[in-house]
Write an enzyme that holds these catalytic residues in place. Structure first.
Site, PDB file in Angstrom:
ATOM      1  CG  HIS A 117      -5.721   2.038   5.337  1.00 19.53           C
ATOM      2  ND1 HIS A 117      -5.274   2.966   6.254  1.00 19.53           N
ATOM      3  CD2 HIS A 117      -4.699   1.151   5.156  1.00 19.53           C
ATOM      4  CE1 HIS A 117      -4.037   2.649   6.599  1.00 19.53           C
ATOM      5  NE2 HIS A 117      -3.657   1.555   5.960  1.00 19.53           N
ATOM      6  CD  GLU A 125      -2.844   5.591   6.779  1.00 21.21           C
ATOM      7  OE1 GLU A 125      -2.876   5.599   5.533  1.00 21.21           O
ATOM      8  OE2 GLU A 125      -1.903   5.089   7.430  1.00 21.21           O
ATOM      9  CB  SER A 137       5.665  -1.578  11.935  1.00 26.48           C
ATOM     10  OG  SER A 137       5.299  -0.219  12.142  1.00 26.48           O
ATOM     11  CG  ASN A 184      -1.716   1.245   1.404  1.00 22.80           C
ATOM     12  OD1 ASN A 184      -1.747   2.091   0.492  1.00 22.80           O
ATOM     13  ND2 ASN A 184      -2.383   1.396   2.534  1.00 22.80           N
ATOM     14  N   GLY A 206       3.020  -1.025   4.248  1.00 22.33           N
ATOM     15  CA  GLY A 206       3.051   0.404   3.955  1.00 22.33           C
ATOM     16  C   GLY A 206       4.471   0.840   3.634  1.00 22.33           C
ATOM     17  CD  GLU A 235      -3.241  -2.312   7.336  1.00 21.65           C
ATOM     18  OE1 GLU A 235      -2.238  -2.629   6.708  1.00 21.65           O
ATOM     19  OE2 GLU A 235      -3.821  -1.221   7.193  1.00 21.65           O
ATOM     20  N   GLY A 241       2.891   2.521  10.707  1.00 20.95           N
ATOM     21  CA  GLY A 241       3.839   3.622  10.517  1.00 20.95           C
ATOM     22  C   GLY A 241       4.574   4.032  11.782  1.00 20.95           C
ATOM     23  CE  LYS A 261      -0.195   3.255   4.758  1.00 21.89           C
ATOM     24  NZ  LYS A 261      -0.034   3.343   6.200  1.00 21.89           N
TER      25      LYS A 261
HETATM   26  P1  13P Z   1       3.257   0.528   7.642  1.00 21.21           P
HETATM   27  O1  13P Z   1       3.782  -0.756   7.043  1.00 21.21           O
HETATM   28  O2  13P Z   1       3.962   1.742   7.144  1.00 21.21           O
HETATM   29  O3  13P Z   1       3.181   0.441   9.133  1.00 21.21           O
HETATM   30  O4  13P Z   1       1.740   0.692   7.115  1.00 21.21           O
HETATM   31  C1  13P Z   1       0.865  -0.384   7.185  1.00 21.21           C
HETATM   32  C2  13P Z   1      -0.368  -0.046   6.450  1.00 21.21           C
HETATM   33  O5  13P Z   1      -1.113   0.843   6.838  1.00 21.21           O
HETATM   34  C3  13P Z   1      -0.660  -0.791   5.223  1.00 21.21           C
HETATM   35  O6  13P Z   1      -1.937  -0.548   4.760  1.00 21.21           O
END
Ligand code: 13P
Length: 253
Positions: free
Chosen positions: A95, A97, A212, A9, A233, A167, A173, A11
């Site tokens: 997601h 976010e 992560s 992803n 991510g 997640e 992140g 983003k």
């Molecule tokens: P990270 O791998 O940066 O923690 O993000 C995970 C994520 O939100 C994937 O959709």
């Protein structure tokens, strides 16, 4: 045996040139892998480019969101049919976010999931609790609610056509990953929740872990019995790291 899926992803990151370089690196790195499904989910404007570069490879591509509507006067939205037209195989929905920053509810997310399935896409439904919810002992209650949105709208059969990604919001992140045992516990709970409606669909459902995930922790996470891959991510923006995570999927298949 469920086939691992490793999906990146991206983003809202990178330029067109970055996207091309990243895709080329991934294509070269995963070319010998046979047992793992690999996918990238770039920002919408790069889908055409990614389609051009990935056509004819085993790597799939998808979107980070999809409209809950068919089409028409919905400024700024992208329909599932359009994504299909650009060769997408997957669409991420729900997601955290988007839940947090765009106010998406389980009802809207379930409609997005349904749109994806109706248009031949595989939705990747994200579920997960915040740190506060975990500390209050509400993890299962929260992820159950996220899973039930689709169950209530579409019934259990919808899970025969999709993927779930656990997640934990506190792991996204942050560099803090859920321990393999913590993740496994929630994955098993999610599978059990679906098994109450259909054992067969629960058994076949891929449940990815996201938060992560990195080359250094991927093998142990993916090695858990109910973890069937990853939604990556930050580490998906680096071809070598992403390929290393795909290799962890391959080694565990
Ligand atoms: P990270 O791998 O940066 O923690 O993000 C995970 C994520 O939100 C994937 O959709």
């Amino acid at each position: 045996m469920r086939r691992p899926l490793i999906a990146g992803n991206w983003k809202m990151n990178g330029t067109k040139a970055d996207a091309a370089e990243l895709v080329r690196g991934i294509v070269a790195g995963v070319s010998g892998m046979q047992k793992t499904d690999v996918a990238v989910c770039p920002p919408f404007p790069y889908l055409y480019l990614v389609e051009e570069l990935l056509q004819g490879t085993a790597i799939g591509w998808g979107s980070q969101d999809v409209s809950c509507e068919d089409g028409g006067a919905f400024t700024g939205q992208v329909s599932a049919a359009m994504l299909k037209d650009f060769g997408c195989r997957y669409a991420i929905v729900g997601h955290s976010e988007r839940r947090q920053l765009n106010g998406e509810t389980d009802g809207v997310i379930a409609r997005k999931y349904a749109q994806a399935v109706a248009n031949g896409l595989v939705p990747i439904l994200c579920v997960g609790e915040t740190l506060e919810e975990r500390e209050q002992g509400k993890t299962e209650e929260v992820v159950a609610k996220h899973i039930d949105g689709v169950l209530n709208l579409e019934g259990v059969d919808a899970y025969a056509h999709g993927v779930v990604a656990y997640e934990p919001v506190w792991a996204i992140g942050t560099g803090v990953t859920a321990t393999p045992a913590q993740a496994q516990e929630v994955h098993a709970f999610l599978r059990e929740r679906i098994a109450k409606k259909s054992k067969e669909i629960a058994k076949g459902l891929r449940i990815l872990y996201g938060g992560s995930m990195k080359p250094g922790n991927a093998a142990e996470l993916i090695g858990q019995p109910d973890i069937d891959g990853g939604l990556i991510g930050g580490a998906s923006l680096n071809a070598a790291d992403f390929v290393a995570i795909c290799q962890a999927g391959e080694d565990n298949a």
